[in-house]
Design a protein around this motif. Structure first.
Motif, PDB file in Angstrom:
ATOM      1  N   ARG A  67      37.482  70.559  78.465  1.00 22.28           N
ATOM      2  CA  ARG A  67      38.105  70.017  77.246  1.00 22.28           C
ATOM      3  C   ARG A  67      37.438  68.711  76.819  1.00 22.28           C
ATOM      4  O   ARG A  67      37.182  68.483  75.628  1.00 22.28           O
ATOM      5  CB  ARG A  67      39.603  69.802  77.468  1.00 22.28           C
ATOM      6  CG  ARG A  67      40.425  71.085  77.422  1.00 22.28           C
ATOM      7  CD  ARG A  67      41.915  70.782  77.324  1.00 22.28           C
ATOM      8  NE  ARG A  67      42.414  70.095  78.509  1.00 22.28           N
ATOM      9  CZ  ARG A  67      42.893  70.723  79.582  1.00 22.28           C
ATOM     10  NH1 ARG A  67      42.932  72.049  79.615  1.00 22.28           N
ATOM     11  NH2 ARG A  67      43.343  70.028  80.621  1.00 22.28           N
ATOM     12  N   ASP A  68      37.138  67.854  77.787  1.00 21.50           N
ATOM     13  CA  ASP A  68      36.506  66.577  77.445  1.00 21.50           C
ATOM     14  C   ASP A  68      35.078  66.771  76.941  1.00 21.50           C
ATOM     15  O   ASP A  68      34.660  66.128  75.961  1.00 21.50           O
ATOM     16  CB  ASP A  68      36.516  65.648  78.664  1.00 21.50           C
ATOM     17  CG  ASP A  68      37.885  65.018  78.888  1.00 21.50           C
ATOM     18  OD1 ASP A  68      38.627  64.868  77.903  1.00 21.50           O
ATOM     19  OD2 ASP A  68      38.214  64.677  80.045  1.00 21.50           O
ATOM     20  N   TYR A  69      34.321  67.634  77.590  1.00 22.12           N
ATOM     21  CA  TYR A  69      32.963  67.912  77.114  1.00 22.12           C
ATOM     22  C   TYR A  69      32.995  68.503  75.706  1.00 22.12           C
ATOM     23  O   TYR A  69      32.206  68.120  74.821  1.00 22.12           O
ATOM     24  CB  TYR A  69      32.243  68.874  78.062  1.00 22.12           C
ATOM     25  CG  TYR A  69      31.843  68.291  79.398  1.00 22.12           C
ATOM     26  CD1 TYR A  69      31.254  67.033  79.498  1.00 22.12           C
ATOM     27  CD2 TYR A  69      32.041  69.023  80.576  1.00 22.12           C
ATOM     28  CE1 TYR A  69      30.880  66.516  80.728  1.00 22.12           C
ATOM     29  CE2 TYR A  69      31.674  68.513  81.813  1.00 22.12           C
ATOM     30  CZ  TYR A  69      31.095  67.256  81.886  1.00 22.12           C
ATOM     31  OH  TYR A  69      30.723  66.746  83.105  1.00 22.12           O
ATOM     32  N   GLU A  70      33.902  69.461  75.481  1.00 21.30           N
ATOM     33  CA  GLU A  70      33.982  70.117  74.170  1.00 21.30           C
ATOM     34  C   GLU A  70      34.417  69.139  73.084  1.00 21.30           C
ATOM     35  O   GLU A  70      33.965  69.234  71.938  1.00 21.30           O
ATOM     36  CB  GLU A  70      34.927  71.313  74.244  1.00 21.30           C
ATOM     37  CG  GLU A  70      34.340  72.479  75.013  1.00 21.30           C
ATOM     38  CD  GLU A  70      35.370  73.543  75.368  1.00 21.30           C
ATOM     39  OE1 GLU A  70      36.581  73.312  75.076  1.00 21.30           O
ATOM     40  OE2 GLU A  70      34.981  74.591  75.910  1.00 21.30           O
ATOM     41  N   GLU A  71      35.281  68.200  73.431  1.00 18.85           N
ATOM     42  CA  GLU A  71      35.679  67.185  72.456  1.00 18.85           C
ATOM     43  C   GLU A  71      34.496  66.308  72.070  1.00 18.85           C
ATOM     44  O   GLU A  71      34.331  65.916  70.899  1.00 18.85           O
ATOM     45  CB  GLU A  71      36.811  66.331  73.029  1.00 18.85           C
ATOM     46  CG  GLU A  71      37.387  65.330  72.020  1.00 18.85           C
ATOM     47  CD  GLU A  71      38.550  64.532  72.579  1.00 18.85           C
ATOM     48  OE1 GLU A  71      38.824  63.441  72.036  1.00 18.85           O
ATOM     49  OE2 GLU A  71      39.177  64.993  73.552  1.00 18.85           O
ATOM     50  N   LEU A  72      33.643  66.002  73.030  1.00 16.17           N
ATOM     51  CA  LEU A  72      32.434  65.243  72.735  1.00 16.17           C
ATOM     52  C   LEU A  72      31.512  66.015  71.795  1.00 16.17           C
ATOM     53  O   LEU A  72      30.923  65.443  70.878  1.00 16.17           O
ATOM     54  CB  LEU A  72      31.695  64.904  74.033  1.00 16.17           C
ATOM     55  CG  LEU A  72      32.262  63.762  74.869  1.00 16.17           C
ATOM     56  CD1 LEU A  72      31.609  63.735  76.247  1.00 16.17           C
ATOM     57  CD2 LEU A  72      32.071  62.429  74.167  1.00 16.17           C
TER      58      LEU A  72
END
Length: 247
Positions: A45-50
């Motif tokens: 989720r954090d990578y995709e938000e980036l």
């Protein structure tokens, strides 16, 4: 296989050092920590938000590929390794992990044409830069010839050479853009997706593609895409079963 997983984890942290600074770097570091703790859903989720915020870099896609690999989502692992390589074709870790993921998924690959293989000595971007430089050298040499008191053989030779380089580089750029790794490259993200002869679920099957297989999008019609498939085949696939490599 077990011996390869730690290598993927190690490469994650080595790659993370080169991401941009600031808030994006903090979130990237947080995602790395979540990955190290085995919380792959949160890391994803954090990578995709980036990615959604525009911080897409080769290393970010590489790490996102590693998360998908850990989750055994080989289709998305391959997709993200390919996205990393689209930004940095020489990314050695992405190249290595892409080969591992393809082996695990038994994914099918497109076969590049002979000309495309011959042009693979440089990337599409490198050919484009060469074409731009050659064009300006040609333009400046023509201006110099127009305003020179006498025709210089060296200027004439330079203009002919630069025009030839421009034409060859522009052709190479165009050829690679429409080839296997061009803008139409997409990855099958669904498990065992069927390509069919027509835009209907009951149409005859052309080929069943494992997750992670490569296709090249040729056209779109509603919720279906017409694609070049491995094994020199073509067929229609539901758009929801594939994702383009280039965002």
């Amino acid at each position: 296989m077990k011996s390869r997983i730690p290598i993927i984890g190690l490469f994650l942290f080595l790659a993370g050092a080169s991401l941009t600074s600031g808030q994006g770097a903090d979130q990237f570091a947080k995602a790395n920590q979540e990955y190290a703790a085995g919380d792959f859903d949160s890391a994803a989720r954090d990578y995709e938000e980036l990615v959604r915020s525009g911080n897409d870099t080769p290393n970010l896609f590489y790490n996102l590929g590693n998360v998908s690999f850990r989750k055994k989502d080989f289709g998305r692992a391959i997709l993200n390794y390919e996205r990393a390589l689209a930004l940095d074709p020489r990314h050695p870790e992405a190249q290595a992990n892409l080969r591992i993921a393809r082996d695990e998924a038994r994914a099918l690959e497109l076969i590049p044409a002979k000309l495309e293989r011959a042009l693979a000595v440089a990337t599409q971007n490198q050919y484009a830069v060469t074409a731009a430089i050659a064009f300006w050298v040609f333009a400046l040499s023509i201006v110099a010839l127009i305003f020179s008191a006498r025709r210089s053989r060296r200027l004439i030779a330079l203009s002919v050479l630069s025009l030839s380089i421009f034409a060859a580089s522009a052709f190479a750029t165009w050829e690679l853009a429409r080839g296997k790794n061009g803008a139409g490259l997409a990855i099958v993200t669904a498990e065992n997706a069927d390509a069919r002869l027509a835009t209907a679920d009951n149409a005859n099957r052309v080929l069943t593609l494992p997750a992670g297989s490569e296709i090249r999008i040729l056209s779109e019609r509603g919720d279906w895409i017409y694609a070049e498939l491995p094994n020199n085949l073509r067929g229609w696939m539901p758009a929801k079963t594939i994702e383009a490599v280039r965002l």
